[in-house]
Design an enzyme around this catalytic site. Structure first.
Site, PDB file in Angstrom:
ATOM      1  N   PHE A 126      12.206 -11.324   2.694  1.00 30.68           N
ATOM      2  CA  PHE A 126      11.859 -11.271   1.755  1.00 30.68           C
ATOM      3  C   PHE A 126      13.159 -12.227   1.300  1.00 30.68           C
ATOM      4  O   PHE A 126      14.268 -11.622   1.038  1.00 30.68           O
ATOM      5  CB  PHE A 126      11.894  -9.627   1.296  1.00 30.68           C
ATOM      6  CG  PHE A 126      10.808 -10.234  -0.252  1.00 30.68           C
ATOM      7  CD1 PHE A 126       9.389  -9.561   1.443  1.00 30.68           C
ATOM      8  CD2 PHE A 126       9.885  -9.539  -0.642  1.00 30.68           C
ATOM      9  CE1 PHE A 126       7.623 -10.107   0.994  1.00 30.68           C
ATOM     10  CE2 PHE A 126       8.851 -10.191  -1.535  1.00 30.68           C
ATOM     11  CZ  PHE A 126       7.485  -9.979  -0.693  1.00 30.68           C
TER      12      PHE A 126
ATOM     13  N   GLN B  58      11.663 -10.443 -15.390  1.00 30.64           N
ATOM     14  CA  GLN B  58      11.833 -11.524 -14.558  1.00 30.64           C
ATOM     15  C   GLN B  58      10.894 -12.230 -14.336  1.00 30.64           C
ATOM     16  O   GLN B  58       9.917 -12.283 -15.047  1.00 30.64           O
ATOM     17  CB  GLN B  58      11.660 -10.751 -13.270  1.00 30.64           C
ATOM     18  CG  GLN B  58      12.034 -11.399 -12.169  1.00 30.64           C
ATOM     19  CD  GLN B  58      11.741 -10.720 -10.520  1.00 30.64           C
ATOM     20  OE1 GLN B  58      11.237  -9.653 -10.091  1.00 30.64           O
ATOM     21  NE2 GLN B  58      12.965 -10.475 -10.105  1.00 30.64           N
TER      22      GLN B  58
ATOM     23  N   ARG C  86      16.019  -7.915 -10.252  1.00 28.06           N
ATOM     24  CA  ARG C  86      14.832  -8.110  -9.008  1.00 28.06           C
ATOM     25  C   ARG C  86      14.752  -8.269  -7.911  1.00 28.06           C
ATOM     26  O   ARG C  86      14.137  -9.142  -7.924  1.00 28.06           O
ATOM     27  CB  ARG C  86      13.745  -6.306  -9.799  1.00 28.06           C
ATOM     28  CG  ARG C  86      13.497  -5.423  -8.545  1.00 28.06           C
ATOM     29  CD  ARG C  86      11.888  -5.018  -9.392  1.00 28.06           C
ATOM     30  NE  ARG C  86      10.913  -5.705  -9.514  1.00 28.06           N
ATOM     31  CZ  ARG C  86       9.977  -6.711  -8.358  1.00 28.06           C
ATOM     32  NH1 ARG C  86      10.177  -6.396  -7.367  1.00 28.06           N
ATOM     33  NH2 ARG C  86       8.900  -6.670  -8.569  1.00 28.06           N
TER      34      ARG C  86
ATOM     35  N   LEU D 279       0.344 -13.899  -9.096  1.00 23.15           N
ATOM     36  CA  LEU D 279       0.686 -14.029  -7.896  1.00 23.15           C
ATOM     37  C   LEU D 279       0.968 -13.909  -6.970  1.00 23.15           C
ATOM     38  O   LEU D 279      -0.294 -14.230  -6.511  1.00 23.15           O
ATOM     39  CB  LEU D 279       1.507 -12.527  -8.557  1.00 23.15           C
ATOM     40  CG  LEU D 279       2.843 -11.633  -6.964  1.00 23.15           C
ATOM     41  CD1 LEU D 279       3.816 -12.718  -7.360  1.00 23.15           C
ATOM     42  CD2 LEU D 279       2.923 -10.028  -6.848  1.00 23.15           C
TER      43      LEU D 279
ATOM     44  N   ARG E 294      15.218 -13.384  -6.902  1.00 19.47           N
ATOM     45  CA  ARG E 294      14.042 -15.094  -7.231  1.00 19.47           C
ATOM     46  C   ARG E 294      14.269 -15.975  -8.956  1.00 19.47           C
ATOM     47  O   ARG E 294      13.536 -16.469  -8.920  1.00 19.47           O
ATOM     48  CB  ARG E 294      12.597 -14.005  -7.829  1.00 19.47           C
ATOM     49  CG  ARG E 294      11.978 -13.459  -7.299  1.00 19.47           C
ATOM     50  CD  ARG E 294      11.206 -11.951  -7.780  1.00 19.47           C
ATOM     51  NE  ARG E 294      10.104 -11.660  -6.199  1.00 19.47           N
ATOM     52  CZ  ARG E 294       9.603 -10.885  -5.883  1.00 19.47           C
ATOM     53  NH1 ARG E 294       9.561 -10.177  -7.263  1.00 19.47           N
ATOM     54  NH2 ARG E 294       8.453  -9.959  -5.150  1.00 19.47           N
TER      55      ARG E 294
ATOM     56  N   LEU F 235       8.577  -1.496  -5.496  1.00 25.88           N
ATOM     57  CA  LEU F 235       7.724  -0.626  -4.644  1.00 25.88           C
ATOM     58  C   LEU F 235       8.483   0.735  -4.796  1.00 25.88           C
ATOM     59  O   LEU F 235       8.131   1.851  -4.805  1.00 25.88           O
ATOM     60  CB  LEU F 235       6.876  -0.807  -3.989  1.00 25.88           C
ATOM     61  CG  LEU F 235       5.703  -1.599  -4.322  1.00 25.88           C
ATOM     62  CD1 LEU F 235       4.493  -1.783  -3.001  1.00 25.88           C
ATOM     63  CD2 LEU F 235       4.804  -0.495  -5.211  1.00 25.88           C
TER      64      LEU F 235
ATOM     65  N   HIS G 207       6.320 -11.354 -14.885  1.00 23.12           N
ATOM     66  CA  HIS G 207       6.142 -10.770 -14.178  1.00 23.12           C
ATOM     67  C   HIS G 207       6.746  -9.044 -13.660  1.00 23.12           C
ATOM     68  O   HIS G 207       6.167  -8.484 -13.215  1.00 23.12           O
ATOM     69  CB  HIS G 207       6.608 -11.042 -12.499  1.00 23.12           C
ATOM     70  CG  HIS G 207       6.483 -10.896 -10.961  1.00 23.12           C
ATOM     71  ND1 HIS G 207       5.184 -10.029 -10.866  1.00 23.12           N
ATOM     72  CD2 HIS G 207       7.031  -9.847 -10.141  1.00 23.12           C
ATOM     73  CE1 HIS G 207       4.978  -9.640  -9.725  1.00 23.12           C
ATOM     74  NE2 HIS G 207       6.380  -9.181  -9.414  1.00 23.12           N
TER      75      HIS G 207
ATOM     76  N   GLU H 184       6.118 -13.381  -2.460  1.00 23.48           N
ATOM     77  CA  GLU H 184       7.069 -14.491  -1.531  1.00 23.48           C
ATOM     78  C   GLU H 184       7.318 -14.037  -0.434  1.00 23.48           C
ATOM     79  O   GLU H 184       7.677 -14.011   0.358  1.00 23.48           O
ATOM     80  CB  GLU H 184       8.297 -12.802  -2.362  1.00 23.48           C
ATOM     81  CG  GLU H 184       9.600 -13.365  -2.091  1.00 23.48           C
ATOM     82  CD  GLU H 184      10.932 -12.960  -3.252  1.00 23.48           C
ATOM     83  OE1 GLU H 184      11.008 -12.646  -4.049  1.00 23.48           O
ATOM     84  OE2 GLU H 184      11.612 -11.794  -2.391  1.00 23.48           O
TER      85      GLU H 184
ATOM     86  N   HIS I 191       8.590 -14.242 -12.151  1.00 24.64           N
ATOM     87  CA  HIS I 191       8.637 -14.699 -10.445  1.00 24.64           C
ATOM     88  C   HIS I 191       8.173 -16.352 -10.492  1.00 24.64           C
ATOM     89  O   HIS I 191       7.308 -16.722 -11.252  1.00 24.64           O
ATOM     90  CB  HIS I 191       6.835 -13.866  -9.859  1.00 24.64           C
ATOM     91  CG  HIS I 191       7.587 -13.636  -9.057  1.00 24.64           C
ATOM     92  ND1 HIS I 191       6.441 -14.211  -7.904  1.00 24.64           N
ATOM     93  CD2 HIS I 191       7.304 -12.790  -7.610  1.00 24.64           C
ATOM     94  CE1 HIS I 191       6.966 -14.885  -6.305  1.00 24.64           C
ATOM     95  NE2 HIS I 191       6.505 -13.515  -6.041  1.00 24.64           N
TER      96      HIS I 191
END
Lengths: 578, 242
Positions: free
Chosen positions: A119, A239, A393, A251, A285, A399, A351, A254, A241
């Protein structure tokens, strides 16, 4: 009609990942807790999280919490508080195992362990190369976690107040004492008394027009805190995205790039080679969003238009069907695009709020730059700012944040509720809410909430987006001031007490406007570029002047700002390249 | 670039109406707009009193299941351009209407709760994760996709005609946990699903499978439960205590 009075040891506002994990911990500790949510819990926006939750399990290759910590700090452009980041990364494996034991259907390796994939911004050995750190359940990881936590809350007998909208925070002196809410089903007011109160209401992407966020993401908890005189921290850091579905902002995880997807411009060029030669499409991001904007600005969007292509056509069909089936379906349903054959048109989408209600690492809300705690008041999840994300972030850290600190918050609330007596609540506690609702119903100005919201979103998209300037933020701030005045003239035409969603939307708009204002002014104030906050007129990071958090207070109609030091324990700020 | 599209929305205000009434609206819709955008257009530009549920607007939260031109579906997953006008939107069938398109979902959630929809992992919890190879995940994964939108229940001919039936969603939830290798409470759930209004009340109309916005093979899963009930001798037993 007198408000209905309800009493619990602990009350949690919001039923996403943070709220439900806090509730579950309270249940495990035997404390009488209730969750109040304006939606049915399984509708919460945690369910829209797709790609994964990271933890240095090392199931696919060597990994360490310390590498995760480094990536998070560097990804944050060094603004994250490193004591909090360390806790998050150290506790990540335990939280993932806890979730697995509760039933989350993680994808598996052939030998049955939790599978992991790469990621953005997650690397091995302090930035060497991408690492497989994200644990995932196809591209519906958030939905699986949300449903699992809700299931376990049912098992634990947690009490739920569904479709109940919280309008006010109550205090007994300095101490939190409960909340006021109205029941959307019947329109009646409730006063909840509780020893410990937590805000877990999520983010406020609806401040912007193009957003991945749900209609319900209106920042209710953050606005409640601001109105109660509490600070909001780091609100300039929002942020975007890089890959929202064209026009809709939905969304596109990623994970698509984690599985090998490539961003391309009109010439078919893999443009991330220019911007992040080592991590390429898996750069953080903020950098990828800026790259997309710059390509578009230079006329290299697809067909010269304002979007680029996400190329998945070279991936095995199996990967699309099994690892990222949801986003494949979104492209087909909403754009009529077959990702196996053509590129998905994407552009940045609003986002995630890095900022929010400042808290300690156990979820206690703090009041000032010295970290003074508001007794009995907690915040966790996107509404909170611990701060583990700083100025930007990393993907899959949301999460993780909401679950690590949701769990910690539940534990802290349980201890507080056991050690403290019940607070007092004034008999007229619900009056402010009754008046606010009455005003919206009576106001004669004839202003429409929908029109005000629309103009706010347009102004924020235009002025406080991926790139900002003194001029663009000032324009947005002026517009938001005008809209705040017009909001006073908004009238709710529906007089009904049953599912008066026009009233709910008007109250939500009040919350959004308050947060739009703080976001715009905070962005105007910070004259540097750091993480997601990119000032075209101040393109460099300025550690001498701005290596600090911002705190914003609402006072006598205006906003006041203060600075708060960043906690550095291990990694000194360095230039940030990938 | 928008076009005028006629929407007919079935309205009902319990305080004023004896029964539901159809109200016509002229909606301006773009080529990518969904039925939910049409409802938003009505609410934001024509009549603020219209009530409906919505949140994520891309088919993952399960809020906006309604009946569109006679078919159950999520308003955010049906494109206006794919539908024949006038587009008639009504509340989810089989549920009591609270107001306009908002129905009382409490009976739906109560039915789901009956099957004990949570993992019972027992006492032997490993330090790390349970080992669950991909084939074991595959055995229950389909059911995990359920978003509890209630579309399947509203489309079920058995439920619609009033025959007692716990409904497809509850059986799918049962299936999800009964077939999870980590779960130790499958027998209890099978006993619950053996009730007269349990899985065997399904008559294989396949409407649930047809309308499921998540593509779950609902009828297939129900039939797998029926087979387990038969194989385990549950259906002839006296344990129909659901």
């Amino acid at each position: 009609m007198a408000p209905k009075e309800l009493e619990h040891d602990a009350v949690i506002v919001g039923a996403g990942g943070a709220g439900l994990f806090a509730a579950l911990e309270l249940g495990r500790a035997g404390v009488k807790a209730a969750v109040i949510s304006k939606l049915y819990p399984v509708r919460s926006h945690t369910g829209a999280a797709q790609g994964g939750i990271c933890a240095a399990l090392g199931n696919r290759e060597p990994d360490e919490p310390l590498w995760h910590m480094f990536d998070t700090v560097k990804g944050s452009d060094y603004l994250a508080d490193q004591d909090a980041v360390k806790i998050m990364c150290d506790e990540a494996p335990g939280v993932v195992f806890d979730l697995e034991h509760m039933g989350v259907p993680f994808n598996r390796t052939d030998d049955g362990k939790i599978d992991q994939r790469p990621f953005g911004g997650h690397t091995r050995n302090f930035g060497e190369a991408p690492v497989r750190r994200a644990c995932y359940a196809a591209d519906r990881t958030g939905a699986m976690i949300l449903h699992t936590l809700y299931q376990q809350c049912l098992r634990a007998g947690i009490e739920f107040y569904d479709e109940v909208f919280v309008t006010d925070l109550l205090f007994d002196g300095e101490r939190a004492a409960g909340v006021v809410a109205f029941n959307q089903r019947g329109g009646d007011l409730h006063v909840f008394r509780a020893k410990a109160v937590a805000l877990a209401t999520g983010g406020w992407g609806r401040v912007f027009r193009v957003t991945s966020n749900a209609h319900a993401s209106t920042g209710d908890g953050a606005a409640l805190a601001l109105r109660a005189g509490l600070p909001l921290q780091d609100m300039e850091f929002y942020q975007f995205h890089p890959t929202g579905l064209l026009g809709l902002g939905i969304l596109v995880s990623e994970a698509a790039r984690g599985e090998g997807g490539i961003l391309r411009n009109d010439g078919g060029e893999r443009f991330m080679e220019k911007y992040a030669p080592r991590l390429l499409d898996l750069a953080p991001r903020d950098m990828v969003s800026r790259a997309v904007y710059q390509e578009i600005k230079a006329g290299r969007g697809l067909g010269g238009a304002d979007y680029v292509g996400l190329d998945l056509t070279h991936l095995d069909a199996e990967v699309l069907d099994e690892k990222i089936p949801e986003i494949t379906d979104f492209a087909r349903v909403y754009l009529g695009v077959e990702p196996k054959e053509e590129m998905i048109p994407v552009a940045p989408t609003a986002h995630y709020a890095m900022g929010g209600v400042p808290t300690t690492v156990t979820g206690e809300v703090t009041l000032d730059e010295g970290g003074t705690v508001a007794p009995g008041l907690y915040a966790a999840g996107e509404v909170a700012c611990v701060s583990v994300h700083g100025a930007n972030r990393l993907g899959t850290n949301s999460l993780l944040d909401i679950l690590v600190f949701g769990r910690r918050t539940g534990r802290a609330m349980a201890a507080f509720a056991r050690e403290n007596g019940r607070p007092e609540i004034a008999p007229e506690a619900a009056e402010a809410t009754r008046e606010a609702i009455g005003r919206l119903r009576r106001q004669g100005g004839g202003e429409s909430a929908a029109a005000v919201r629309d103009e706010m979103q347009a102004a924020m998209d235009e002025g406080v987006s991926v790139f900002r300037t003194a001029e663009s933020t000032a324009r947005a701030a002026t517009k938001v001031e005008e809209l705040l005045a017009r909001y006073e003239q908004v009238r709710v035409s529906d007089g009904s007490g049953t599912f008066n969603t026009e009233l709910t939307e008007a109250l939500e708009l009040g919350n959004l406007l308050a947060l739009a204002r703080v976001t715009g002014e905070a962005a105007a104030r910070r004259t540097e570029s750091r993480g997601a906050h990119s000032r075209e007129d101040y393109p460099e990071r300025d550690d001498d002047r701005w290596f600090n958090h911002s705190l914003c207070y609402y006072k006598e109609g205006g906003l006041e700002f203060k600075s708060k030091p960043v906690t550095v324990t291990r990694f000194e700020p360095k230039p940030r390249t990938y | 670039m928008t076009e005028a599209v006629e929407f007919k929305v079935v309205r009902f205000d319990p305080a004023a109406d004896a029964e539901p009434r159809e109200v016509s609206y002229e909606v301006r819709a773009g080529e990518r707009d969904r039925v939910l955008d049409g409802l938003n257009y009505v609410k934001w530009h024509l009549d603020g009193t219209l009530a409906y549920r919505r949140s994520c607007a891309h088919g993952v939260c399960g809020s906006d299941a309604v009946v569109i031109n006679g078919t159950v579906g999520l308003a955010c997953k049906k494109l206006i351009c794919d539908l024949e006008a006038p587009i008639v939107v009504g509340a989810l069938a089989t549920f009591a209407v609270i107001k306009d398109l908002v129905v009382d979902l409490e009976p739906f959630f109560a039915a789901v709760r009956r099957v004990r929809p949570w993992l019972e992992a027992g006492e032997a919890i490993p330090e790390r994760e349970f080992l669950q190879p991909p084939a074991e995940l595959e055995a229950f994964m389909d059911g995990t996709k359920c978003i509890l939108c209630a579309s399947c229940v509203a489309a079920c001919p058995v439920v619609r005609r009033g025959t007692p039936y716990i409904g497809p969603a509850a059986v799918v939830q049962g299936h999800r946990f009964i077939n999870d290798s980590r779960d130790v409470d499958g027998e209890t759930r099978l006993r619950l699903l053996a009730a007269p209004d349990g899985a065997n009340a399904c008559e294989n109309f396949f409407e649930c499978t047809r309308v499921c916005p998540r593509g779950i093979l609902v009828t297939k899963r129900i039939n797998e439960i029926k087979s387990m009930l038969a194989a385990g001798g549950y259906v002839k037993g006296d344990d129909a205590d659901g």
